[in-house]
Design a protein around this motif. Structure first.
Motif, PDB file in Angstrom:
ATOM      1  N   GLY A  21       0.815  -1.199   0.000  1.00 48.38           N
ATOM      2  CA  GLY A  21       0.000   0.000   0.000  1.00 48.38           C
ATOM      3  C   GLY A  21       0.841   1.236   0.000  1.00 48.38           C
ATOM      4  O   GLY A  21       2.056   1.197   0.033  1.00 48.38           O
ATOM      5  N   ASP A  22       0.162   2.379  -0.012  1.00 51.46           N
ATOM      6  CA  ASP A  22       0.835   3.662  -0.042  1.00 51.46           C
ATOM      7  C   ASP A  22       1.107   4.179   1.358  1.00 51.46           C
ATOM      8  O   ASP A  22       1.810   5.168   1.518  1.00 51.46           O
ATOM      9  N   THR A  23       0.513   3.583   2.400  1.00 54.09           N
ATOM     10  CA  THR A  23       0.712   4.057   3.765  1.00 54.09           C
ATOM     11  C   THR A  23       1.872   3.319   4.408  1.00 54.09           C
ATOM     12  O   THR A  23       1.789   2.123   4.642  1.00 54.09           O
ATOM     13  N   PRO A  24       3.016   4.005   4.676  1.00 50.11           N
ATOM     14  CA  PRO A  24       4.164   3.305   5.220  1.00 50.11           C
ATOM     15  C   PRO A  24       3.864   2.846   6.668  1.00 50.11           C
ATOM     16  O   PRO A  24       3.284   3.660   7.356  1.00 50.11           O
ATOM     17  N   THR A  25       3.537   0.956   6.384  1.00 42.88           N
ATOM     18  CA  THR A  25       2.857   0.465   7.204  1.00 42.88           C
ATOM     19  C   THR A  25       3.480  -0.035   8.317  1.00 42.88           C
ATOM     20  O   THR A  25       4.410  -0.539   8.097  1.00 42.88           O
ATOM     21  N   CYS A 135      -6.446  -2.122  13.280  1.00 43.44           N
ATOM     22  CA  CYS A 135      -7.054  -3.000  12.284  1.00 43.44           C
ATOM     23  C   CYS A 135      -8.303  -2.365  11.667  1.00 43.44           C
ATOM     24  O   CYS A 135      -8.541  -2.496  10.466  1.00 43.44           O
ATOM     25  N   ARG A 136      -9.085  -1.677  12.503  1.00 40.66           N
ATOM     26  CA  ARG A 136     -10.276  -1.007  11.956  1.00 40.66           C
ATOM     27  C   ARG A 136      -9.884   0.110  11.005  1.00 40.66           C
ATOM     28  O   ARG A 136     -10.569   0.362  10.006  1.00 40.66           O
ATOM     29  N   ALA A 137      -8.779   0.772  11.294  1.00 40.74           N
ATOM     30  CA  ALA A 137      -8.343   1.873  10.439  1.00 40.74           C
ATOM     31  C   ALA A 137      -7.686   1.365   9.166  1.00 40.74           C
ATOM     32  O   ALA A 137      -7.932   1.880   8.065  1.00 40.74           O
ATOM     33  N   LEU A 138      -6.832   0.328   9.299  1.00 38.32           N
ATOM     34  CA  LEU A 138      -6.090  -0.182   8.155  1.00 38.32           C
ATOM     35  C   LEU A 138      -5.882  -1.683   8.353  1.00 38.32           C
ATOM     36  O   LEU A 138      -4.917  -2.109   8.986  1.00 38.32           O
ATOM     37  N   SER A 153      -8.480   8.716  14.935  1.00 41.27           N
ATOM     38  CA  SER A 153      -9.871   8.974  14.558  1.00 41.27           C
ATOM     39  C   SER A 153      -9.965   9.833  13.296  1.00 41.27           C
ATOM     40  O   SER A 153     -11.006   9.850  12.624  1.00 41.27           O
ATOM     41  N   GLN A 154      -8.884  10.524  12.953  1.00 39.82           N
ATOM     42  CA  GLN A 154      -8.892  11.388  11.767  1.00 39.82           C
ATOM     43  C   GLN A 154      -8.533  10.629  10.494  1.00 39.82           C
ATOM     44  O   GLN A 154      -8.678  11.176   9.398  1.00 39.82           O
ATOM     45  N   TYR A 155      -8.080   9.378  10.640  1.00 39.02           N
ATOM     46  CA  TYR A 155      -7.548   8.696   9.461  1.00 39.02           C
ATOM     47  C   TYR A 155      -8.636   8.259   8.483  1.00 39.02           C
ATOM     48  O   TYR A 155      -8.589   8.603   7.295  1.00 39.02           O
ATOM     49  N   ARG A 156      -9.621   7.493   8.952  1.00 47.12           N
ATOM     50  CA  ARG A 156     -10.603   6.936   8.010  1.00 47.12           C
ATOM     51  C   ARG A 156     -11.379   8.012   7.251  1.00 47.12           C
ATOM     52  O   ARG A 156     -11.581   7.877   6.036  1.00 47.12           O
ATOM     53  N   PRO A 157     -11.811   9.119   7.893  1.00 46.06           N
ATOM     54  CA  PRO A 157     -12.504  10.157   7.115  1.00 46.06           C
ATOM     55  C   PRO A 157     -11.618  10.816   6.065  1.00 46.06           C
ATOM     56  O   PRO A 157     -12.131  11.429   5.122  1.00 46.06           O
TER      57      PRO A 157
END
Length: 452
Positions: A21-25, A135-138, A153-157
């Protein structure tokens, strides 16, 4: 983001997720009757031996691509001192590990990074949350880093918006790292090293790098000498945010000549790039969602590609290792053939000594199941110090537990008890709670035919 493609020390037969993915996980802790947790002393990073031509190619590919393969238009970093703060509910080990890491970044990479005063904002927010929240976020990520937010909490939106897009950045000002607070101390530390390195430096991972955390095989769990050199170059005064690929490439020869003079006269190796088809095959073989037959087919394809590419490095070894892991239950003899091949290719690759320590756990475990304590002891002996030098407590404790079983098979029970006791302190850092430590003890003990 940190993924678990090669979790050799978590379970000798397990496979766990990997995602590109693009998010350096809970209950109150109870007093333990196990020996106290052990921690590592002064870091002992090895010095990278690289041609500066090779370093320049690695630097460009690490800095101008995301893990997904998407190109980045410009070079970005923090300009000026970097402040860090911790929020959420951090585990007790996080503060010490963060301070040790920041000291290394200042000392080895020359980066001006410091912990912000309590209550103050910072350039980098490290938020400790539960694995379930991550896990819920990514899904499938153990931890990850995102630009321009400060709370999970700001990530998913905002996950598909320009706000959190690495491609849209022109300089770095504010980032958030999300780490698990209910994982083992080592898993938290491993996430910290990889995500903080990507927060301040390159965002890509390359399978061709044998001695780096910037590699999806996850063999190295703390920043290596190679990683610190890359970060030192990343913050060289000749570079600045907004530079193009060509502008950075033009500056690299002078930068590398200054920080790595020994690499000026070394011949370039020009390691081949890793085809996306090989990476996809590895991810299918060891990642989530595939059926056993699909995993075995994917592992065989990865090995076929490695042979076709003419690789004789750690990537060829890794393909053999993946095949060995997936054949353990159905064909142990074939699995051992692959593990021995993996060991041979790792032995021929500079910077892959730690990889051999992982493979030694598989080879020694098999020897123990056959009651061959002598062979197991010989296999394990060269790798225990290597695990300690690389600060991998989970691997170190596994090697020591296997050594204890080998000593029992040799009739050296008193030595076995001492080694087993020593291993438990490292297991508490590497595996975490008492139940996980005891499960690892039972798992290794069950290999020994003397234990029924």
């Amino acid at each position: 983001m940190r993924r678990f493609v090669l979790p050799l020390v978590l379970a000798l037969n397990a496979c766990v997720p990997v995602t590109p993915g693009d998010t350096p996980t809970r209950a109150l802790p109870q007093a333990s009757d196990l020996p106290p947790m052990k921690t590592f002393g002064a870091p002992q990073p090895g010095s990278p031996i690289r041609s500066n031509n090779d370093l320049a190619l690695d630097f460009i590919e690490l800095s101008f691509q995301l893990e997904s393969g998407r190109d980045l238009p410009v070079f970005t970093r923090f300009e000026g001192p970097i402040s860090v703060r911790v929020t959420g509910a951090p585990p007790a080990s996080l503060g010490t590990d963060l301070r040790r890491l920041m000291h290394r970044l200042r000392d080895e990479a020359g980066i001006d990074i410091f912990e912000a005063a309590p209550g103050n904002n910072a350039n980098i927010t490290i938020q400790a949350v539960s694995r379930a929240q991550i896990c819920r976020a990514l899904p499938h990520a153990a931890c990850f880093v995102v630009p321009n937010i400060t709370d999970i909490s700001q990530y998913r939106p905002n996950r598909r918006s320009a706000r959190t897009s690495w491609s849209n950045l022109r300089t770095r000002q504010q980032l958030a790292i999300f780490l698990p607070n209910d994982a083992s101390p080592q898993e938290v530390r491993d996430c910290l090293h990889e995500e903080l390195a990507q927060a301040i430096g390159p965002l890509n991972d390359l399978y061709r790098l044998p001695d780096s955390v910037f590699n999806d095989d996850n063999v190295h769990t703390v920043l290596t000498g190679f990683d610190m050199m890359i970060l030192r170059a990343y913050y060289a005064p000749e570079l600045r945010s907004g530079m193009t690929r060509g502008q950075v490439a033009a500056k690299l020869p002078g930068i590398l000549a200054r920080i790595n003079p020994g690499g000026e006269d070394l011949p370039a190796q020009f390691a081949t790039r890793t085809p996306r088809a090989w990476s996809h095959a590895v991810q299918t073989a060891l990642g989530p969602g595939a059926a056993p037959a699909q995993r075995r087919e994917a592992a065989a394809k990865a090995l076929e590609i490695a042979r076709a590419m003419g690789w004789k490095d750690h990537r060829r070894a890794f393909a053999h290792y993946a095949n060995g892991r997936l054949l353990l239950a159905s064909d142990p003899q074939a699995a051992q053939t692959h593990f021995r091949a993996a060991d041979q290719y790792y032995a021929a690759t500079k910077g892959a000594r730690l990889h051999r320590a992982y493979v030694a756990t598989q080879l020694a475990a098999y020897a123990i199941t056959r009651g061959d304590g002598d062979s197991a002891s010989v296999l394990l002996a060269p790798h225990i110090d290597q695990a300690a030098r690389n600060e991998n407590a989970a691997l170190l404790s596994t090697l020591l537990l296997l050594r204890a079983e080998a000593l029992d098979l040799q009739g050296r029970s008193a030595e076995a008890r001492t080694v087993r006791l020593d291993s438990i302190g490292w297991a508490r850092y590497g595996f975490g709670p008492d139940w996980a430590v005891r499960a690892k003890l039972r798992e290794i003990s069950s290999l020994n035919p003397l234990n029924g």
